[in-house]
Design a protein around this motif. Structure first.
Motif, mmCIF file in Angstrom:
data_model
loop_
_atom_site.group_PDB
_atom_site.id
_atom_site.type_symbol
_atom_site.label_atom_id
_atom_site.label_comp_id
_atom_site.label_asym_id
_atom_site.label_seq_id
_atom_site.Cartn_x
_atom_site.Cartn_y
_atom_site.Cartn_z
ATOM 1 N N ASP A 163 -19.992 -57.112 13.212
ATOM 2 C CA ASP A 163 -19.661 -57.547 11.682
ATOM 3 C C ASP A 163 -21.241 -57.270 11.007
ATOM 4 O O ASP A 163 -21.450 -57.297 9.742
ATOM 5 C CB ASP A 163 -19.334 -58.982 11.594
ATOM 6 N N ASP A 164 -22.225 -57.514 11.766
ATOM 7 C CA ASP A 164 -23.735 -57.714 11.136
ATOM 8 C C ASP A 164 -24.221 -56.218 10.976
ATOM 9 O O ASP A 164 -25.174 -56.027 10.440
ATOM 10 C CB ASP A 164 -24.650 -58.532 12.010
ATOM 11 N N ALA A 165 -23.772 -55.160 11.607
ATOM 12 C CA ALA A 165 -24.213 -53.692 11.389
ATOM 13 C C ALA A 165 -23.845 -53.438 9.797
ATOM 14 O O ALA A 165 -23.336 -54.019 9.001
ATOM 15 C CB ALA A 165 -23.300 -52.977 12.280
ATOM 16 N N GLY A 166 -24.328 -52.125 9.711
ATOM 17 C CA GLY A 166 -24.179 -51.776 8.117
ATOM 18 C C GLY A 166 -22.415 -51.668 7.546
ATOM 19 O O GLY A 166 -21.787 -52.137 8.482
ATOM 20 N N MET A 167 -22.413 -50.764 6.573
ATOM 21 C CA MET A 167 -21.263 -50.587 5.961
ATOM 22 C C MET A 167 -20.457 -49.916 6.886
ATOM 23 O O MET A 167 -20.707 -48.835 7.526
ATOM 24 C CB MET A 167 -21.272 -49.850 4.765
ATOM 25 N N PRO A 168 -19.300 -50.394 7.461
ATOM 26 C CA PRO A 168 -18.493 -49.757 8.507
ATOM 27 C C PRO A 168 -17.999 -48.353 8.116
ATOM 28 O O PRO A 168 -18.162 -48.100 6.902
ATOM 29 C CB PRO A 168 -17.148 -50.504 8.771
ATOM 30 N N TRP B 139 -15.048 -46.885 8.042
ATOM 31 C CA TRP B 139 -13.883 -46.830 7.363
ATOM 32 C C TRP B 139 -13.942 -47.420 6.057
ATOM 33 O O TRP B 139 -13.221 -46.705 5.043
ATOM 34 C CB TRP B 139 -12.631 -47.684 8.218
ATOM 35 N N VAL B 140 -14.987 -48.178 5.696
ATOM 36 C CA VAL B 140 -15.471 -48.566 4.318
ATOM 37 C C VAL B 140 -15.661 -47.248 3.569
ATOM 38 O O VAL B 140 -15.407 -46.957 2.266
ATOM 39 C CB VAL B 140 -16.161 -49.726 4.255
ATOM 40 N N SER C 227 -13.019 -44.735 2.774
ATOM 41 C CA SER C 227 -12.170 -45.194 1.808
ATOM 42 C C SER C 227 -12.773 -45.190 0.497
ATOM 43 O O SER C 227 -12.070 -44.931 -0.619
ATOM 44 C CB SER C 227 -11.587 -46.828 2.391
ATOM 45 N N ILE C 228 -13.848 -45.541 0.364
ATOM 46 C CA ILE C 228 -14.465 -45.267 -0.940
ATOM 47 C C ILE C 228 -14.659 -43.907 -1.409
ATOM 48 O O ILE C 228 -14.236 -43.727 -2.759
ATOM 49 C CB ILE C 228 -15.888 -45.852 -0.944
ATOM 50 N N HIS D 144 -1.190 -38.359 -19.396
ATOM 51 C CA HIS D 144 -1.120 -39.531 -18.777
ATOM 52 C C HIS D 144 -2.239 -40.549 -19.171
ATOM 53 O O HIS D 144 -3.124 -40.004 -19.681
ATOM 54 C CB HIS D 144 -1.258 -39.196 -17.154
ATOM 55 N N PRO E 146 -3.387 -44.935 -19.538
ATOM 56 C CA PRO E 146 -2.860 -45.956 -19.931
ATOM 57 C C PRO E 146 -2.085 -46.170 -21.253
ATOM 58 O O PRO E 146 -1.055 -47.021 -21.601
ATOM 59 C CB PRO E 146 -3.859 -47.270 -19.933
ATOM 60 N N ARG F 133 -0.082 -44.152 -22.619
ATOM 61 C CA ARG F 133 1.189 -43.682 -22.218
ATOM 62 C C ARG F 133 2.168 -44.866 -22.278
ATOM 63 O O ARG F 133 3.176 -44.739 -22.726
ATOM 64 C CB ARG F 133 1.244 -42.876 -21.268
ATOM 65 N N HIS F 134 1.644 -46.073 -21.711
ATOM 66 C CA HIS F 134 2.591 -47.168 -21.415
ATOM 67 C C HIS F 134 2.435 -48.144 -22.895
ATOM 68 O O HIS F 134 1.484 -48.193 -23.485
ATOM 69 C CB HIS F 134 2.101 -47.942 -20.590
ATOM 70 N N GLY F 135 3.472 -48.677 -22.969
ATOM 71 C CA GLY F 135 3.576 -49.756 -24.283
ATOM 72 C C GLY F 135 4.512 -49.168 -25.298
ATOM 73 O O GLY F 135 5.057 -48.141 -25.265
#
Lengths: 171, 51
Positions: B13-18, B20-21, B24-25, B45, B47, B49-51
């Protein structure tokens, strides 16, 4: 902040039930959205939109808010913390985005349900056969599935906050 | 003994950014960019559009 064991378990059970229930409700919503999009029978289209409006208001929104609130409580009340682990942060973002879009989307589904009442003209049916409902619900189901996988797998990875703030204080 | 070998007691967990992160980003950024392009190109499309 640490919760007593009974409160943690209660929050965990509520969170799991609400989150998985939310995913299941969205799956059934996709079925109704597909019926509204593809059916040639105006009665089926009307039934689909009325059902979707009811399901959003009385099932999906309550489950989503319950999932979000209990998720935050659960992370704050346990060693996981809200910002310590990447998987928790990802779930928080996914959940928050889904709730925000859902609350906006819920306003538009009422408009569709209102339009579906009464005799449906060809123009009404054209308006109602909008793929946006299938698209929104499918994307939501995908994101909720990712959140479920994250919750089960809990992939490793501490955030900067998790590395610098002692365990239990990164809440 | 290899001085460059990782300390077996180091918490992963102490290593750099994994990875998979990072992946995903990158995927999230691509999806957001695609949505922005769709909206800028006049897609019906967003926001509003909604409301």
């Amino acid at each position: 902040m640490k919760f007593p064991p009974i409160a943690r378990k209660l929050a965990l059970v509520t969170h799991v039930v609400a989150s998985v229930g939310w995913l299941g409700a969205v799956a059934s919503y996709i079925a109704l959205a597909l019926l509204g999009l593809l059916s040639d029978d105006p009665e089926n289209v009307r039934a689909a939109y009325v059902g979707m409006a009811v399901e959003i208001r009385w099932v999906i929104i309550p489950l989503s808010l319950t999932s979000f609130i209990t998720g935050v409580l659960q992370s704050l009340g346990t060693h996981w913390g809200l910002l310590r682990h990447y998987w928790v942060v990802f779930k928080l973002v996914i959940n928050g985005v889904c709730v925000a879009v859902l609350l906006m989307y819920a306003q538009s589904i009422d408009r569709y349900a209102d339009r579906s009442r009464g005799a449906l003209s060809a123009a009404d049916l054209d308006y109602l056969r909008d793929p946006t409902h299938v698209l929104h619900s499918s994307v939501a189901a995908g994101l909720l599935l990712v959140a479920t996988v994250l919750a089960v797998v809990k992939p490793r990875g501490l955030t900067k906050a998790g590395k610098t703030i002692p365990r239990g204080l990164a809440n | 003994m290899d001085d460059n070998a990782p300390d077996p007691h180091t918490n992963p967990d102490d290593a750099g950014m994994p990875r998979w992160v990072k992946v995903s980003i990158a995927i999230a950024a691509l999806v957001l960019a695609a949505l922005l392009v769709m909206m800028l190109l006049g897609g019906n499309h967003g926001p509003s559009r909604h409301g």
